[in-house]
Design an enzyme around this catalytic site. Structure first.
Site, PDB file in Angstrom:
ATOM      1  N   GLU A 132       7.903  -6.472 -12.993  1.00 52.29           N
ATOM      2  CA  GLU A 132       7.058  -6.372 -11.805  1.00 52.29           C
ATOM      3  C   GLU A 132       7.844  -6.657 -10.530  1.00 52.29           C
ATOM      4  O   GLU A 132       7.670  -6.003  -9.510  1.00 52.29           O
ATOM      5  CB  GLU A 132       5.878  -7.350 -11.902  1.00 52.29           C
ATOM      6  CG  GLU A 132       4.812  -6.912 -12.874  1.00 52.29           C
ATOM      7  CD  GLU A 132       4.134  -5.619 -12.449  1.00 52.29           C
ATOM      8  OE1 GLU A 132       3.808  -5.476 -11.259  1.00 52.29           O
ATOM      9  OE2 GLU A 132       3.961  -4.732 -13.313  1.00 52.29           O
ATOM     10  N   CYS A 157      -6.685  15.075 -12.693  1.00 50.94           N
ATOM     11  CA  CYS A 157      -7.045  13.662 -12.559  1.00 50.94           C
ATOM     12  C   CYS A 157      -8.359  13.348 -13.270  1.00 50.94           C
ATOM     13  O   CYS A 157      -9.375  14.010 -13.021  1.00 50.94           O
ATOM     14  CB  CYS A 157      -7.155  13.314 -11.076  1.00 50.94           C
ATOM     15  SG  CYS A 157      -7.646  11.607 -10.815  1.00 50.94           S
ATOM     16  N   CYS A 208     -14.068  10.925  -6.950  1.00 53.77           N
ATOM     17  CA  CYS A 208     -13.148  10.701  -5.833  1.00 53.77           C
ATOM     18  C   CYS A 208     -13.640  11.334  -4.528  1.00 53.77           C
ATOM     19  O   CYS A 208     -13.796  12.551  -4.427  1.00 53.77           O
ATOM     20  CB  CYS A 208     -11.778  11.269  -6.201  1.00 53.77           C
ATOM     21  SG  CYS A 208     -10.564  11.030  -4.898  1.00 53.77           S
TER      22      CYS A 208
END
Ligand code: SF4
Length: 350
Positions: free
Chosen positions: A35, A200, A206
């Site tokens: 990370e 997607c 969205c």
């Protein structure tokens, strides 16, 4: 489950990334390391660094016991060196205060140097499967587009709004896969430019897709004039050796080895007298070499060559003034030193 996770998890099952090096043994140490490396850096760039790092420091205690110099040497070229210094500092704290076990409490994690809320969330969810939302660059982009969140995500008010969405959309079950799936969706489908909305799994939810406003979200950072700095790198050379110095621990390239530098050549003679008790004119070879972009400014590096002849008094005087943080280094031994990538590339090309 949430509206997003219902659609996202089946997609992740088929298309998500499951064989990244830090997913093979996803313990808290490896997740934390990955990370930190992935902040402002692409996965493809991180992979070789990650592999080399865990080969040299297979456990957190190995990292804590290493010298900072060694850690920086492994980081050289990855940039944003405060990340490496904080990683090392945090590893020493975990070794000394938590018996080498990375805490699994979000407040304790966030109290460690270099660990923010999103990194802590990634460690807790990806390594332990705990409920913990994340909000890295990829997740910010996906959420900002899904809900048409206005404002630059670096602004506190926008961040707050995005964290709220992350909290409500993160499911309480299967968080490990959900968080990984959001990062993967941002990296593979909801890309910064040319998002692949037709592939997607979230397109039905969205708002940016509905109104075709993908390019407007997330909003860009308000533009300021970037300052431009210039500095001279001083290449003292003697018999195939170059003079390197360790930079101060904080600031740009903190703790790495580099060439001594000055803002202006007018300061050179006085600097040499102050530092080494000698004064030498530079050779005629002065070149503008490189423009490098930092987060907050642009830097142009120029090089001035200061050769020392064999057995000269000046060379003996300079050498007598060297400290632990300044050394003559043979050209073929440069790889043993953690050098900033632009400086390493200048030296290798000489
Ligand atoms: S539909 Fe397009 S803009 Fe919306 S989340 Fe998916 S990839 Fe991103």
């Amino acid at each position: 489950m949430t509206a997003i996770s219902n659609l996202l998890l089946p997609w992740f099952e088929r298309h998500g990334r499951k064989d990244l090096p830090w997913q093979i043994q996803p313990d808290a140490y490896r997740i934390w390391l990955s990370e930190i490396m992935l902040q402002q850096t692409q996965v493809a760039t991180v992979i070789p660094y990650f592999k080399k790092f865990v080969a040299s420091f297979p456990t957190l205690v190995d990292l804590a016991n290493a010298r900072l110099d060694e850690v920086l040497q492994h980081w050289a070229g990855l940039g944003y060196y405060a990340r490496a210094r904080n990683l090392h500092k945090a590893a020493m704290i975990v070794r000394d205060e938590y018996q080498g076990e990375i805490p699994s409490d979000i407040d304790l994690l966030m109290a460690l140097p270099g660990i923010g809320r999103s990194t802590a969330g990634a460690i807790l969810s990806l390594a332990h499967g705990h409920y913990a939302p994340i909000l890295d660059g990829n997740v910010k982009r996906v959420l900002a587009r899904l809900y048409q969140v206005s404002g630059w995500p670096g602004k506190t008010a926008t961040q707050k709004q995005l964290w709220k969405l992350a909290e409500t959309q993160t499911p309480s079950e299967d968080v490990r896969h959900y968080n990984q799936a959001m990062m993967d969706l941002g990296a593979l489908v909801c890309r910064r430019t040319q998002p692949k909305c037709e592939h997607c799994p979230l397109s039905s939810l969205c708002q940016s897709f509905l109104y075709q406003t993908q390019s407007q979200y997330p909003q860009a950072k308000p533009q300021k004039n970037r300052p431009h700095k210039h500095c001279w790198l001083l290449l003292h050379s003697h018999n195939n050796h170059w003079l390197l110095e360790r930079r101060p621990p904080k600031g740009i390239w903190g703790g790495l080895w580099s060439l001594p530098e000055l803002e202006s050549l007018d300061l050179l003679q006085q600097w040499q007298v102050d530092e080494f008790g000698v004064s030498l004119s530079p050779s005629a070879k002065q070149e503008k070499l490189l423009r490098h972009k930092f987060t907050h400014f642009d830097l142009t590096l120029s090089l001035v060559h200061i050769p020392f002849s064999e057995n000269s008094t000046a060379y003996a005087d300079l050498t007598a003034h060297l400290t632990d943080n300044r050394r003559w280094v043979r050209r073929d031994q440069l790889d043993r030193y953690g050098l900033p990538a632009p400086v390493a590339s200048i030296l290798r090309n000489l």
